[in-house]
Design a protein around this motif. Structure first.
Motif, PDB file in Angstrom:
ATOM      1  N   CYS A  70     -16.524  -3.146  -4.349  1.00 56.96           N
ATOM      2  CA  CYS A  70     -16.553  -4.297  -4.974  1.00 56.96           C
ATOM      3  C   CYS A  70     -15.213  -4.718  -5.524  1.00 56.96           C
ATOM      4  N   ASP A  71     -14.311  -3.932  -5.660  1.00 62.59           N
ATOM      5  CA  ASP A  71     -13.061  -3.897  -6.537  1.00 62.59           C
ATOM      6  C   ASP A  71     -12.046  -4.670  -5.246  1.00 62.59           C
ATOM      7  N   ALA A  72     -11.218  -5.427  -5.861  1.00 58.71           N
ATOM      8  CA  ALA A  72     -10.092  -6.287  -5.006  1.00 58.71           C
ATOM      9  C   ALA A  72      -8.797  -6.223  -5.649  1.00 58.71           C
ATOM     10  N   GLU A  73      -7.924  -6.706  -4.879  1.00 58.74           N
ATOM     11  CA  GLU A  73      -6.436  -6.804  -5.322  1.00 58.74           C
ATOM     12  C   GLU A  73      -6.568  -7.816  -6.753  1.00 58.74           C
ATOM     13  N   VAL A  74      -7.397  -8.749  -6.584  1.00 60.35           N
ATOM     14  CA  VAL A  74      -7.447  -9.943  -7.617  1.00 60.35           C
ATOM     15  C   VAL A  74      -7.736  -9.136  -8.906  1.00 60.35           C
ATOM     16  N   ASP A  75      -8.618  -8.186  -8.737  1.00 61.01           N
ATOM     17  CA  ASP A  75      -9.179  -7.337  -9.925  1.00 61.01           C
ATOM     18  C   ASP A  75      -7.872  -6.485 -10.489  1.00 61.01           C
ATOM     19  N   GLN A  76      -6.876  -6.140  -9.728  1.00 66.20           N
ATOM     20  CA  GLN A  76      -6.044  -5.216 -10.261  1.00 66.20           C
ATOM     21  C   GLN A  76      -4.903  -6.221 -10.998  1.00 66.20           C
ATOM     22  N   MET A  77      -4.805  -7.408 -10.533  1.00 68.72           N
ATOM     23  CA  MET A  77      -3.961  -8.356 -11.236  1.00 68.72           C
ATOM     24  C   MET A  77      -4.353  -8.677 -12.724  1.00 68.72           C
ATOM     25  N   VAL A  78      -5.426  -8.337 -13.147  1.00 66.18           N
ATOM     26  CA  VAL A  78      -6.130  -8.466 -14.448  1.00 66.18           C
ATOM     27  C   VAL A  78      -6.355  -7.252 -15.203  1.00 66.18           C
ATOM     28  N   LEU A  79      -6.147  -6.055 -14.664  1.00 66.51           N
ATOM     29  CA  LEU A  79      -6.534  -5.141 -15.146  1.00 66.51           C
ATOM     30  C   LEU A  79      -4.959  -4.237 -15.354  1.00 66.51           C
ATOM     31  N   GLN A  80      -4.864  -3.488 -16.512  1.00 64.50           N
ATOM     32  CA  GLN A  80      -3.676  -2.965 -16.646  1.00 64.50           C
ATOM     33  C   GLN A  80      -3.601  -1.684 -16.525  1.00 64.50           C
ATOM     34  N   PHE A  81      -4.288  -1.191 -15.506  1.00 59.96           N
ATOM     35  CA  PHE A  81      -4.189   0.439 -15.032  1.00 59.96           C
ATOM     36  C   PHE A  81      -4.479   0.308 -13.723  1.00 59.96           C
ATOM     37  N   PRO A  82      -3.919   1.549 -12.969  1.00 58.80           N
ATOM     38  CA  PRO A  82      -4.257   1.274 -11.288  1.00 58.80           C
ATOM     39  C   PRO A  82      -5.868   1.478 -10.997  1.00 58.80           C
ATOM     40  N   ILE A  83      -6.258   0.712 -10.119  1.00 60.16           N
ATOM     41  CA  ILE A  83      -7.493   0.658  -9.790  1.00 60.16           C
ATOM     42  C   ILE A  83      -7.852   0.904  -8.283  1.00 60.16           C
ATOM     43  N   LEU A  84      -6.690   0.729  -7.556  1.00 57.85           N
ATOM     44  CA  LEU A  84      -6.833   0.535  -6.097  1.00 57.85           C
ATOM     45  C   LEU A  84      -6.527   1.871  -5.119  1.00 57.85           C
ATOM     46  N   ALA A  85      -6.590   2.852  -5.688  1.00 56.88           N
ATOM     47  CA  ALA A  85      -6.453   4.270  -5.023  1.00 56.88           C
ATOM     48  C   ALA A  85      -7.870   4.550  -4.359  1.00 56.88           C
TER      49      ALA A  85
END
Length: 182
Positions: A73-88
């Protein structure tokens, strides 16, 4: 080393606040998030106090403490607002000379194993079901979900310390434990 594992917040401000309180009480060296941070997903009901913006604020306050893997359920748009890496898709930890492959569970899981050696640990969320199982060639571990548990499970998180994984309820009471030494 003391690690705290949390999976499947799904945008619940209520459970994210509880997670932060538990993290402050437990004082782990790191908080490891197993994905599905902000969005509830099309198969889930809205969690209690659904407020992704509030969850963003809390997680960004904790950014220096967090390691995270991407959930379905996580996406690149979520990474844009979170200040730590989430896409690994996964991360690897060495725990007492054992490799622990940490992932969300939608890509790698018990039915589709990542490349592993005998004795490795597969740790993921995604199913919202707690598990501490010796599968023979590897250990399978799942802390369950902090916000949307399934089956007969209760809301939960997990602590790793001194070679022992312990799934706990949100009051901190142990539900089940497993040593990586056996």
């Amino acid at each position: 080393m003391k690690l705290m594992f949390v999976s499947d917040i799904h945008g619940s401000l209520y459970y994210c606040r509880l997670m932060q309180e538990i993290w402050q009480a437990e004082q782990p060296d790191r908080l490891i998030l197993l994905g599905d941070l902000l969005y509830h997903g099309p198969r889930n009901d809205l969690p209690r106090d659904y407020n992704p913006k509030g969850v963003i604020a809390i997680l960004n306050e904790m950014k220096d403490e967090i390691l995270c893997v991407r959930g379905n359920c996580d996406a690149e748009v979520d990474q844009m607002v979170l200040q730590f890496p989430i896409l690994a898709d996964y991360l690897m930890l060495m725990l007492k000379k054992r490799t622990c492959i940490v992932t969300h569970g939608h890509i790698y899981n018990k039915d589709k194993l990542p490349p592993m050696k005998k004795g490795d640990i597969l740790l993921h969320g995604h199913t919202h079901l707690q598990a501490l199982e010796d599968m023979g060639d590897y250990l399978y571990i799942n802390p369950g979900s902090i916000s949307l548990p399934k089956g007969d499970d209760v809301n939960s998180y997990m602590i790793y310390e001194d070679g022992i994984f312990t799934i706990r309820d949100l009051e901190g009471r142990p539900i089940k434990s497993m040593s990586i030494f056996h």
